[in-house]
Design a protein around this motif. Structure first.
Motif, PDB file in Angstrom:
ATOM      1  N   LEU A   1      60.962  31.756 103.362  1.00 43.29           N
ATOM      2  CA  LEU A   1      60.831  31.667 101.912  1.00 43.29           C
ATOM      3  C   LEU A   1      59.369  31.793 101.494  1.00 43.29           C
ATOM      4  CD1 LEU A   1      62.176  31.340  99.207  1.00 43.29           C
ATOM      5  CD2 LEU A   1      61.998  28.842  99.469  1.00 43.29           C
TER       6      LEU A   1
ATOM      7  N   HIS B   1      57.147  33.421 103.045  1.00 41.42           N
ATOM      8  CA  HIS B   1      56.822  34.840 103.233  1.00 41.42           C
ATOM      9  C   HIS B   1      57.269  35.655 102.024  1.00 41.42           C
ATOM     10  CE1 HIS B   1      56.336  38.716 105.202  1.00 41.42           C
ATOM     11  NE2 HIS B   1      57.611  38.992 104.966  1.00 41.42           N
ATOM     12  N   VAL B   2      58.475  35.406 101.550  1.00 42.18           N
ATOM     13  CA  VAL B   2      58.996  36.151 100.396  1.00 42.18           C
ATOM     14  C   VAL B   2      58.194  35.842  99.133  1.00 42.18           C
ATOM     15  CG1 VAL B   2      60.971  36.351  98.830  1.00 42.18           C
ATOM     16  CG2 VAL B   2      61.335  36.401 101.304  1.00 42.18           C
TER      17      VAL B   2
ATOM     18  N   ARG C   1      55.157  34.755  99.054  1.00 38.22           N
ATOM     19  CA  ARG C   1      53.741  35.012  99.306  1.00 38.22           C
ATOM     20  C   ARG C   1      52.883  33.771  99.054  1.00 38.22           C
ATOM     21  NH1 ARG C   1      52.942  41.183  96.858  1.00 38.22           N
ATOM     22  NH2 ARG C   1      54.638  42.109  98.089  1.00 38.22           N
TER      23      ARG C   1
ATOM     24  N   GLU D   1      63.491  38.258  94.486  1.00 39.84           N
ATOM     25  CA  GLU D   1      63.029  37.393  95.574  1.00 39.84           C
ATOM     26  C   GLU D   1      64.202  36.734  96.284  1.00 39.84           C
ATOM     27  OE1 GLU D   1      58.650  36.094  93.803  1.00 39.84           O
ATOM     28  OE2 GLU D   1      60.453  35.000  93.181  1.00 39.84           O
TER      29      GLU D   1
ATOM     30  N   SER E   1      65.770  39.326  98.487  1.00 37.61           N
ATOM     31  CA  SER E   1      64.934  39.578  99.668  1.00 37.61           C
ATOM     32  C   SER E   1      65.076  38.446 100.681  1.00 37.61           C
ATOM     33  CB  SER E   1      63.467  39.727  99.250  1.00 37.61           C
ATOM     34  OG  SER E   1      63.283  40.853  98.417  1.00 37.61           O
ATOM     35  N   TYR E   2      65.102  37.227 100.198  1.00 34.72           N
ATOM     36  CA  TYR E   2      65.254  36.054 101.072  1.00 34.72           C
ATOM     37  C   TYR E   2      66.599  36.105 101.785  1.00 34.72           C
ATOM     38  CZ  TYR E   2      64.916  31.107 102.441  1.00 34.72           C
ATOM     39  OH  TYR E   2      64.849  29.919 103.133  1.00 34.72           O
TER      40      TYR E   2
ATOM     41  N   LEU F   1      66.607  38.614 104.616  1.00 34.64           N
ATOM     42  CA  LEU F   1      65.910  38.116 105.801  1.00 34.64           C
ATOM     43  C   LEU F   1      66.750  37.078 106.535  1.00 34.64           C
ATOM     44  CD1 LEU F   1      62.231  37.773 104.497  1.00 34.64           C
ATOM     45  CD2 LEU F   1      63.158  39.521 106.026  1.00 34.64           C
TER      46      LEU F   1
ATOM     47  N   THR G   1      58.649  38.523 109.619  1.00 32.10           N
ATOM     48  CA  THR G   1      57.406  38.337 108.863  1.00 32.10           C
ATOM     49  C   THR G   1      56.331  39.336 109.273  1.00 32.10           C
ATOM     50  OG1 THR G   1      56.509  36.725 110.449  1.00 32.10           O
ATOM     51  CG2 THR G   1      57.886  35.872 108.652  1.00 32.10           C
TER      52      THR G   1
END
Length: 286
Positions: free
Chosen positions: A32, A34-35, A37, A57, A60-61, A64, A78
């Motif tokens: 999370l 990483h998503v 930032r 977001e 995207s999470y 992953l 990552t």
């Protein structure tokens, strides 16, 4: 934490736990962060301020998490692996460095420092370049040489070692660096060491995603260790030292490869922080 971030993490952790991931809470936080930032330590603050991940977001999470549920390595998702004081780029085609290998790297760093000015260090089977880069980072005056056989892994090492001054080559550890014969202070290696018969017991993250060349080493897991023993004896100056990682069940058999030749003194095995046999060291007889 309370609110949207907390709920998102709780749901993600449950999913990863159900998939058999060993560290579901940590992985959920890292992915999370990483998503979004941010650093993982900033996640509670985001929740307190009412920060809501937007739909992109969240999607995207979720993507992953689906990949992690399939046991794709966290570092592949990552793109980064942390190793001692450095960061490494990693992904498909290269062995993901493990935290326990930091102990072997620390041993190599300590012995490089003890060797005096401008020590010569060789990292065999460098993979991502983790050990070589850590040595170059912490022993700036060391002359570090590294070799990797696999083409894809060598490509990752090139990226990670760019600008470090490390002499990186693509080739076989058993024939590398002829010109350094008898001139090396420290040889370090994280060789393949898993017996072929142990295929089913290997974690999916490694078995299905790490290069098999970096994992398996014959019926007893010691084929590469025997090659290392011979090459280290060729490269090291008298009194030079070698260190090599091995499987936790090889705490006796791996050091025995060195002890049996009569070329080595101070053959010892070392345990990791969990108390498992992890790496051997030896000194070339004078």
């Amino acid at each position: 934490m309370s609110g949207a971030i907390r709920q998102l993490l709780a749901d993600a952790s449950a999913r990863l736990a159900d998939a058999g991931v060993e560290s579901p809470d940590s992985d959920a936080r890292l992915l999370l962060a990483h998503v979004l930032r941010v650093n993982t330590g900033e996640l509670p603050l985001l929740d307190l301020t009412g920060r809501l991940p937007d739909p992109t977001e969240v999607a995207s999470y979720d993507a992953l998490l689906v990949r992690r549920e399939k046991r794709e390595p966290l570092q592949h998702l990552t793109g980064v692996a942390h190793f001692r004081h450095i960061e490494l780029e990693v992904g498909p085609g290269v062995f993901t460095p493990r935290p326990e290998t930091e102990l072997l790297a620390g041993w190599a760093i300590d012995n490089a420092r003890a060797a005096g000015e401008s020590p010569v260090v060789v990292d065999l089977c460098t993979g991502s370049g983790a050990i070589a880069k850590a040595i170059a980072d912490e022993v700036p005056d060391a002359r570090v040489h590294a070799v990797e056989l696999d083409e894809h892994a060598h490509g990752w090492a090139e990226r990670n070692l760019a600008g470090t001054g490390v002499d990186l080559r693509q080739g076989d550890m058993g024939t590398a660096f002829d010109e350094l014969a008898g001139a090396v202070d420290v040889v370090v290696c994280n060789p393949p060491y898993i017996p072929l018969e142990a295929w089913e017991s290997v974690a999916p993250e490694a078995r299905d995603h790490d290069p098999h060349l970096a994992l398996f080493s014959g019926d007893d897991g010691l084929v590469a260790m025997r090659v290392l023993e011979a090459r280290a004896a060729f490269l090291l100056k008298p009194g030079g030292v070698v260190g090599a990682e091995h499987a936790d069940v090889q705490g006796e058999s791996a050091p025995a490869v060195f002890a049996a030749t009569g070329r080595w003194t101070e053959v010892r095995d070392h345990r990791d922080l969990a108390g498992r046999a992890r790496y051997l060291t030896a000194r070339l007889a004078r």
